[in-house]
Structure formats: structure tokens, C-alpha cells
Design an enzyme around this catalytic site. Structure first.
Site, PDB file in Angstrom:
ATOM      1  N   THR A  90      -8.903   1.686  -0.285  1.00 41.03           N
ATOM      2  CA  THR A  90      -9.087   0.843   0.810  1.00 41.03           C
ATOM      3  C   THR A  90      -8.090  -0.252   0.662  1.00 41.03           C
ATOM      4  OG1 THR A  90     -10.457  -0.397   2.415  1.00 41.03           O
ATOM      5  CG2 THR A  90     -11.155  -0.404  -0.250  1.00 41.03           C
ATOM      6  N   HIS A  91      -7.373  -0.599   1.714  1.00 37.45           N
ATOM      7  CA  HIS A  91      -6.235  -1.213   1.745  1.00 37.45           C
ATOM      8  C   HIS A  91      -6.318  -2.496   2.780  1.00 37.45           C
ATOM      9  CE1 HIS A  91      -2.025  -2.837   0.859  1.00 37.45           C
ATOM     10  NE2 HIS A  91      -1.951  -3.002   2.059  1.00 37.45           N
TER      11      HIS A  91
ATOM     12  N   ASP B 190      -1.640   8.717  -2.744  1.00 41.71           N
ATOM     13  CA  ASP B 190      -0.552   9.850  -3.525  1.00 41.71           C
ATOM     14  C   ASP B 190       0.136   9.123  -4.516  1.00 41.71           C
ATOM     15  OD1 ASP B 190       1.802   9.950  -0.560  1.00 41.71           O
ATOM     16  OD2 ASP B 190       1.315   8.166  -1.922  1.00 41.71           O
TER      17      ASP B 190
ATOM     18  N   ASN C 269     -17.084  -4.166  -1.833  1.00 37.00           N
ATOM     19  CA  ASN C 269     -16.773  -2.861  -1.235  1.00 37.00           C
ATOM     20  C   ASN C 269     -17.607  -1.727  -2.009  1.00 37.00           C
ATOM     21  OD1 ASN C 269     -14.749  -2.337   1.165  1.00 37.00           O
ATOM     22  ND2 ASN C 269     -13.954  -3.817  -0.174  1.00 37.00           N
TER      23      ASN C 269
ATOM     24  N   ASP D 223       0.620   2.991  -1.491  1.00 36.56           N
ATOM     25  CA  ASP D 223      -0.040   2.893  -0.125  1.00 36.56           C
ATOM     26  C   ASP D 223       0.732   3.842   0.717  1.00 36.56           C
ATOM     27  OD1 ASP D 223      -0.756  -0.714  -0.870  1.00 36.56           O
ATOM     28  OD2 ASP D 223      -1.758   1.163  -1.355  1.00 36.56           O
TER      29      ASP D 223
END
Ligand SMILES: Nc1nc2c(c(=O)[nH]1)N[C@@H](CN(C=O)c1ccc(C(=O)N[C@@H](CCC(=O)O)C(=O)O)cc1)CN2
Ligand code: GAR
EC number: 2.1.2.2
Length: 211
Positions: free
Chosen positions: A102-103, A135, A10, A139
């Protein structure tokens, strides 16, 4: 500023995209929580400064968080991108700049460090990837963008994760570029890219620009 823990594909997509001035963002530094990962090598090949902050080098997580926050602040990023960074970020880092993660799942499904494995184990037929604001939870931050990926018969964690990554890299590049060029607003849990969304909203907060 990009945080990595592993292969950094990524990150590579962001490095490639930022080679064009039109993208509107550049990677000012790459940080990792461990030595010797390919993501650091990718940054070095691109001439991007790197640093490593290992949790085990500190008395505890709070001290690690403060050290990581200080390293990040040295580079004055407008945006921090967690791209395969495998540590939960603490209040010090979260206060230093907006953070995007990104998950490899369609949150809120399958949060945590093993999303692809968990989705396969559950037997879902569709999964995907999520780019979200970070935060203090795991997630749980507001979703910015998602894209679905079908699970195929015979998939294992490796084949499914690679197919997700092929979609994820484009989604992350698109989101980060738009955030840098257009800014974003957050109203409750709704994130709108562009400081002027399609439906004018009274933004509670307005973010601006770049990584
Ligand atoms: N405050 C936050 N920090 C981070 C978030 C987040 O949503 N809030 N996302 C992660 C990335 N991530 C999922 O996308 C994730 C990564 C790692 C873990 C986790 O449980 N890590 C363990 C250690 C695992 C290890 O060292 O191999 C831990 O931190 O104790 C959960 C979710 C980036 N940071
Ligand atoms: N919970 C965090 C998590 O699983 N993150 C995932 O790690 C991979 C890193 O790949 P990369 O190092 O090749 O970019 C990415 O698929 C990212 O979504």
C-alpha cells in the site's frame, strides 16, 4: 503475513477485520526491519507472532533478503502485505509468496519513500493511495486498487498523510479480503479480483487466498 516499519495503523485495520471469520483471511505473523515499532506491539497485543530482520545485522542486502525470505517462509503465508514497510524487497522475498503493497499516492505519481512530502512539494490538488502487487522495481507493480484524496489549503505532510491513511486502511482491508476470498488474476498489467472476472480473460497467472 504483514511487514511493517512503523506505527502499523494499516496492520491494525487488517487485525480488526480478520477477527471476523467472514473476512476470509487471518494475519499469521508480523515482520519488521527494525525493533521497537508500534506495529510490532500491535501484533503482540493481538497474540500474533512477530520477528525482526534488520539490514544492518547482515553483510549486505542480498543476505538480508534471503534471511527475510526464510523468516517469511516459516509461516507459509498465501500473501505478504507490505504496510508501511520501508525497505525495498529483493528476489528472495518476492519468490516466497505474492506481495501486496500500500502506497500513499496515486502511482505512478510520486513513488518511493516520501510520497506525501513529494506530492505536497509538487503542488498537486488531488493525490490518494494505491494498493499494488509488488515487483522488483520500486512501486512499479501492477495496480490493484486506488482511491483519490483531495489536498486541502494549509495541509502539511502530517495532516495530508493522516487523511490519506483514513482512506487507505479501508482500501487495503477491502483488497486483501477480496484477494483471500475470491482470488485474483493478472493479465499483463491488469489485475482482476475474483478468479472469474466480469469479462472472462485467459489468466497468465492465477493467485489464490490469504495473508
Ligand atoms: N521490490 C519492492 N519492494 C518494496 C516496494 C516495491 O514496490 N518493490 N514497495 C515498498 C514500499 N515503498 C513504497 O510504497 C517504499 C519503501 C521504501 C523505499 C526506499 O527507498 N527504502 C530505502 C531505505 C529507506 C529507509 O530505510 O528508511 C531502501 O530500501 O534502500 C521505497 C519505496 C516496500 N518494498
Ligand atoms: N512508500 C511506502 C510508504 O510510504 N508507505 C506508507 O507508510 C504508511 C504506514 O502507515 P502505518 O504504519 O500507520 O500503517 C502508510 O500510509 C503507507 O502507505
Amino acid at each position: 503475513m504483514v511487514l511493517v516499519s512503523g506505527s502499523g495503523t494499516n496492520l491494525q485495520a487488517l487485525l480488526d477485520a480478520s477477527a471476523s471469520d467472514a473476512y476470509g483471511a487471518r494475519v499469521v505473523a508480523v515482520g519488521a526491519d527494525r525493533d521497537g515499532v508500534e506495529g510490532l506491539a500491535r501484533a503482540e497485543r493481538a497474540g500474533v507472532p512477530t520477528f525482526v530482520e534488520r539490514l544492518r545485522d547482515h553483510p549486505g542486502r542480498d543476505e538480508w533478503d534471503e534471511s527475510l525470505a526464510a523468516r517469511i517462509a516459516e509461516h507459509k503465508p498465501d500473501l505478504v502485505v507490505s504496510a508501511g514497510f520501508m525497505k525495498i524487497l529483493g528476489p528472495g522475498v518476492l519468490a516466497s509468496a505474492p506481495v501486496v503493497n500500500t502506497h500513499p499516492a496515486l502511482l505512478p505519481a510520486f513513488p518511493g519513500a516520501h510520497a506525501v512530502r513529494d506530492a505536497l512539494a509538487y503542488g498537486v490538488r488531488v493525490t490518494g493511495c494505491t494498493v499494488h502487487l509488488v515487483d522488483a522495481g520500486v512501486d512499479t507493480g501492477p495496480v490493484i486498487a486506488q482511491e483519490a484524496v483531495a489536498v486541502r489549503d494549509g495541509d502539511d505532510e502530517e495532516t495530508l498523510h493522516e487523511r490519506i491513511k483514513q482512506v487507505e486502511r479501508g482500501l487495503l482491508v477491502d483488497v486483501v479480503g477480496r484477494m483471500a476470498r475470491e482470488g485474483w488474476t493478472v493479465t499483463g498489467r491488469t489485475v482482476r479480483l475474483g478468479s472469474r472476472g466480469p469479462v472472462p480473460v485467459k489468466p497468465e497467472t492465477e493467485g489464490r487466498t490469504t495473508t
